[in-house]
Scaffold this active site. Structure first.
Site, PDB file in Angstrom:
ATOM      1  N   ARG B  17       0.792  -1.189  -0.182  1.00  6.84           N
ATOM      2  CA  ARG B  17       0.072  -0.108   0.115  1.00  6.84           C
ATOM      3  C   ARG B  17       0.742   1.093   0.095  1.00  6.84           C
ATOM      4  O   ARG B  17       1.231   1.869  -1.001  1.00  6.84           O
ATOM      5  CB  ARG B  17      -0.834  -0.087   1.078  1.00  6.84           C
ATOM      6  CG  ARG B  17      -2.370   0.982   1.001  1.00  6.84           C
ATOM      7  CD  ARG B  17      -1.996   2.283   1.280  1.00  6.84           C
ATOM      8  NE  ARG B  17      -1.528   2.557   2.781  1.00  6.84           N
ATOM      9  CZ  ARG B  17      -0.958   3.845   3.029  1.00  6.84           C
ATOM     10  NH1 ARG B  17      -0.866   4.800   2.257  1.00  6.84           N
ATOM     11  NH2 ARG B  17      -0.565   4.182   4.146  1.00  6.84           N
ATOM     12  N   CYS B 242       8.940  10.204  -0.743  1.00  6.01           N
ATOM     13  CA  CYS B 242       8.219  11.438  -0.089  1.00  6.01           C
ATOM     14  C   CYS B 242       8.015  12.269  -1.369  1.00  6.01           C
ATOM     15  O   CYS B 242       8.765  12.570  -2.205  1.00  6.01           O
ATOM     16  CB  CYS B 242       9.154  12.142   0.695  1.00  6.01           C
ATOM     17  SG  CYS B 242       8.766  13.780   1.369  1.00  6.01           S
TER      18      CYS B 242
END
Lengths: 313, 313
Positions: B17, B242
């Site tokens: 995920r 990120c």
């Protein structure tokens, strides 16, 4: 759990030595000098600027003399040279290194592989270095490589490390570095051994040298600091590497360490924004990415503008 | 300093995920299923196997239904689905997810950017999810994104996080995750906040979700464990990333975390050699290197043969 973070953490920058020595591409002497001169403006009190070992062993640093001759010396900074033997010491002193960092391994096998002599022969050679250095205004530091583990032998007995600390002290060398040469240390091991070494060596004279080979470098720094260690080696960009693990991290990354210290409130005296600008030059200089994280991600405190669409929600 | 490491550390594997959702290249449904099936053999008790969000928002995970339908369910493993709203909950329950992981941000700006609604609207939607889920045999967990810092707003007030913990509990959701969504946490902050949250939530019901964006992920795990946290999210290979820092690390790396635990003597129940074999497949699957260190360097305890020449010295 309480934490006393009032003592500063002293960073010795080692990228010009332990970083560049493993680079496959030749870095020009002028580029080495420029890097060290830039590092001299970051707030470090100590920079390991090169080594004086056989050029056959480490060709990447064969220009130690020219580097030490070319750099701009700052009065507050100690410029250190790593040396393995008397010949290295003579070269380093001629080149006006402020400190000689003697190195041998706690592991007999690693000392044979790295220094091509037994540990006993290293200690004998260091006796000669001490005698020679005594006539010169130079500091001495004794490093113990593979303190926390040897890639050939595995775990190193803690008493073995303490014996080598004693051996350095018997030679008159009060200042020692415990080096985790291939990144095998874990925080609890660090805590245990540092406590024992601090019974023999003052915090002012003890340096910890960690590699981030398995991602534990900063955990190990915190563990060592918590039990009283105050001095740490680190390399800009996390420069360096592990000869046994292509692609793995090398030294702990200076700017990542300083960012951690800034965040938890430990003073380092180092200008992190400036350091990040230096680090971001490294990929162009070296031709590859560096493992340091903060140079890529920015400091914890660096914010970003929110996306414009949220104004319409 | 004493350390009690007798409690196991529970790792929830989140690579399918939180790892895959940021991958720029489409990962085939069959490859996702194969990855989850392989992870199911590693010793995890919990795997976050996918999310049910708008396919427009996260196209990389648009095949949640097929993934949950295709995987081999192991009786001892809880397969979790992340959901943002009632529609996601309906899809996840139809797909027989064992647990719904509700997510909202502590930061209003981040919730607007990420969920395209205000925090209050998220909580209202979660009320509907709880009502709907009540008729089904499914667990609920409430995640608080940007707990330790928001890339737009900066530091998040700790009381704000506690209010959201209370809000989840008021909805009947006892199990919560504190998520350091963009890797802004530091160990002392973690220690402080985890202590306060553990006054409200039992250790069995609290998960910490750290990113290694600035290299502090494992420091934060140790800090949280030391004050009583026992459950942690991590991703194989350190998969993830990120959105604000191309090239920066994402989630803390599962195998690096397990290696740390193995070294300091914290049980995880996870088979590290097997996990390393899985991780080493990821570059071929995804077409790029992963940030995990131990997959490159080997475990701390993996030794190397010494060079042959030392026999002649």
């Amino acid at each position: 759990m309480t934490h006393d973070y009032s003592d500063a953490l002293i960073v010795q920058e080692v990228s010009p030595r332990d970083g560049l020595q493993i680079e496959p591409t030749w870095v020009e002497t002028t580029d080495k000098i420029a890097l060290i001169d830039q590092l001299s403006l970051a707030g470090f009190s100590r920079i390991e600027a090169g080594s004086f070992v056989s050029p056959k062993a480490i060709a990447a640093l064969r220009d130690g003399e020219q580097v030490f001759q070319g750099i701009i010396r700052h009065p507050g900074i100690i410029y250190v040279a790593l040396i393995p033997n008397l010949k290295g010491a003579q070269r380093a002193i001629e080149s006006r290194a402020d400190e000689l960092n003697l190195v041998m391994s706690a592991s007999q096998t690693h000392n044979l592989a790295n220094m091509r002599m037994r540990c006993e022969a290293s200690l004998t050679a260091f006796g000669d270095v001490v005698s020679f250095a005594g006539d010169h205004p130079v500091r001495l530091n004794g490093s113990i490589a593979t303190t926390f583990g040897c890639p050939f032998e595995g775990r190193i007995d803690e008493d073995r490390v303490l014996q080598l600390v004693d051996a350095y002290q018997a030679l008159g060398i009060q200042s020692v570095t415990l080096a985790d040469t291939t990144g095998m240390a874990n925080p609890r091991q660090v805590e245990r051994l540092v406590k024992r070494v601090l019974e023999r060596v003052s915090a002012d004279h003890l340096t910890l040298h960690f590699h981030n080979t398995r991602g534990l470098g900063l955990c190990n720094v915190l563990a060592a600091y918590e039990v009283g260690a105050r001095r740490f080696d680190a390399a800009l960009g996390g420069l360096g590497g592990c000869p046994f693990a292509p692609g793995a991290s090398g030294n702990i990354c200076t700017e990542d360490l300083v960012n951690l210290c800034d965040e938890v409130g430990i003073e380092t005296g180092i200008d992190l924004p400036y350091l990040l600008r230096l680090s971001r030059q490294l990929p162009a200089l070296l031709g590859h990415e560096l493992p340091g994280q903060v140079a890529k991600a920015g400091r914890n405190c660096d914010l970003h503008p929110p996306p414009g669409y949220i104004a319409t929600l």
